[in-house]
Design a protein around this motif. Sequence first.
Motif, short mmCIF file in Angstrom:
data_model
loop_
_atom_site.label_atom_id
_atom_site.label_comp_id
_atom_site.label_asym_id
_atom_site.label_seq_id
_atom_site.Cartn_x
_atom_site.Cartn_y
_atom_site.Cartn_z
N LYS A 48 0.83 -1.20 0.00
CA LYS A 48 0.00 0.00 0.00
C LYS A 48 0.87 1.26 0.00
CE LYS A 48 -2.17 1.18 3.74
NZ LYS A 48 -3.00 1.17 4.96
N GLY A 155 1.58 -12.66 10.01
CA GLY A 155 0.18 -12.35 10.23
C GLY A 155 -0.76 -13.16 9.38
N TYR A 178 -4.17 -11.26 0.11
CA TYR A 178 -3.95 -10.08 0.93
C TYR A 178 -3.23 -10.51 2.19
CZ TYR A 178 -4.81 -6.29 4.24
OH TYR A 178 -4.65 -5.31 5.18
N ARG A 180 -1.69 -9.03 5.84
CA ARG A 180 -1.60 -7.91 6.80
C ARG A 180 -0.18 -7.88 7.34
NH1 ARG A 180 -2.10 -5.99 11.96
NH2 ARG A 180 -3.45 -4.16 12.21
N ARG A 182 2.86 -5.75 8.91
CA ARG A 182 3.21 -4.55 9.67
C ARG A 182 4.58 -4.74 10.33
NH1 ARG A 182 -1.73 -1.72 10.83
NH2 ARG A 182 -3.05 -2.02 9.00
N LYS A 196 3.48 -0.10 7.47
CA LYS A 196 2.17 -0.70 7.17
C LYS A 196 2.12 -1.04 5.68
CE LYS A 196 -0.04 1.84 10.92
NZ LYS A 196 -1.11 2.81 11.30
N ASP A 198 0.99 -4.07 4.11
CA ASP A 198 -0.30 -4.69 3.78
C ASP A 198 -0.47 -4.95 2.29
OD1 ASP A 198 -0.80 -4.47 6.47
OD2 ASP A 198 -2.10 -2.72 6.28
N TRP A 200 -1.19 -6.54 -1.53
CA TRP A 200 -2.03 -7.42 -2.33
C TRP A 200 -1.15 -8.13 -3.34
CZ3 TRP A 200 -7.16 -8.64 -2.06
CH2 TRP A 200 -7.96 -7.86 -1.22
#
Length: 210
Positions: A48, A155, A178, A180, A182, A196, A198, A200
Motif C-alpha cells: 500500500k 500475520g 492479501y 496484513r 506490519r 504498514k 499490507d 495485495w
Amino acid sequence: MRSIRILSLALLTSAAFAPAAFAQDSTADTASGKHFAVVGGVTLLQPKSNPIDGVHKVDGGPAPTVSFSYYVNDNWAVELWGAADKFDHKVNGPNGARLGNVEQQPVALSGQYHFGQADNVFRPFVGVGYFQSSFSGESLANGGSTDYRLKDAKGVIGTVGVDMNINSTWFARADARYMRARPDLKLAGETVGEAKLDPWTVGVGIGARF
C-alpha cells in the motif's frame, strides 16, 4: 513493462501446456479423489501507499511462486504457498525521489475451500491462513548508512481464486491474496516505526493434480 512481459510469458507458457495436457487426458478420467496438487506461476505483489512517515510508495514487482496442496477431500485443502525468488521493491519519497531498495520473500500456510464438483470447468476457492515474509537487501539510494532493517512480517493472509480445469490432471489458476504485513523498522537496532505494507498479490499459473 517488466511486469507485463513476465505476465505475458506466463500466459503463453500456460497456453503451450494446454495441448499437451489434453493429450494426456486418457491417463485419468476424473479429478475427483486426487489428493495432491502443485502450481507454478508468476505473482505481482504491491504494498500500500504511505506505509510509514517519509515514504510515499513502495513499488511492487513480480516474482515466481509455487504452491503445494493436500486435498482432504474434493472441497477442502491445505496449501503451502511461497515465492521461489525475492520480490524487489523500490522505495520512493513524497516527491517521487528514490530513497532505496528492499527485498522480501513470503511463505504461507492456508486452509482452503474449493466450491463445486472436482471436475467442473471453473472452480472458485477461498482461503485463510498464516504467513511470514522475510526482508533483506535494505539499501539507500544516496549511498548513506544502511544500518536500518525491516523485521520479518507475520500475520493473516486471505486468498481468493479460481481454477480452470483443462482435464483431470492439468488446470490453470488465477488468484489474489492479501497479507496484513506490519513489520517494525529498526535503525541501529532500535525500533523507530512500523511499516504498514499490507500488500495485495495477483498471480497466474499452471497446475497439476495427482
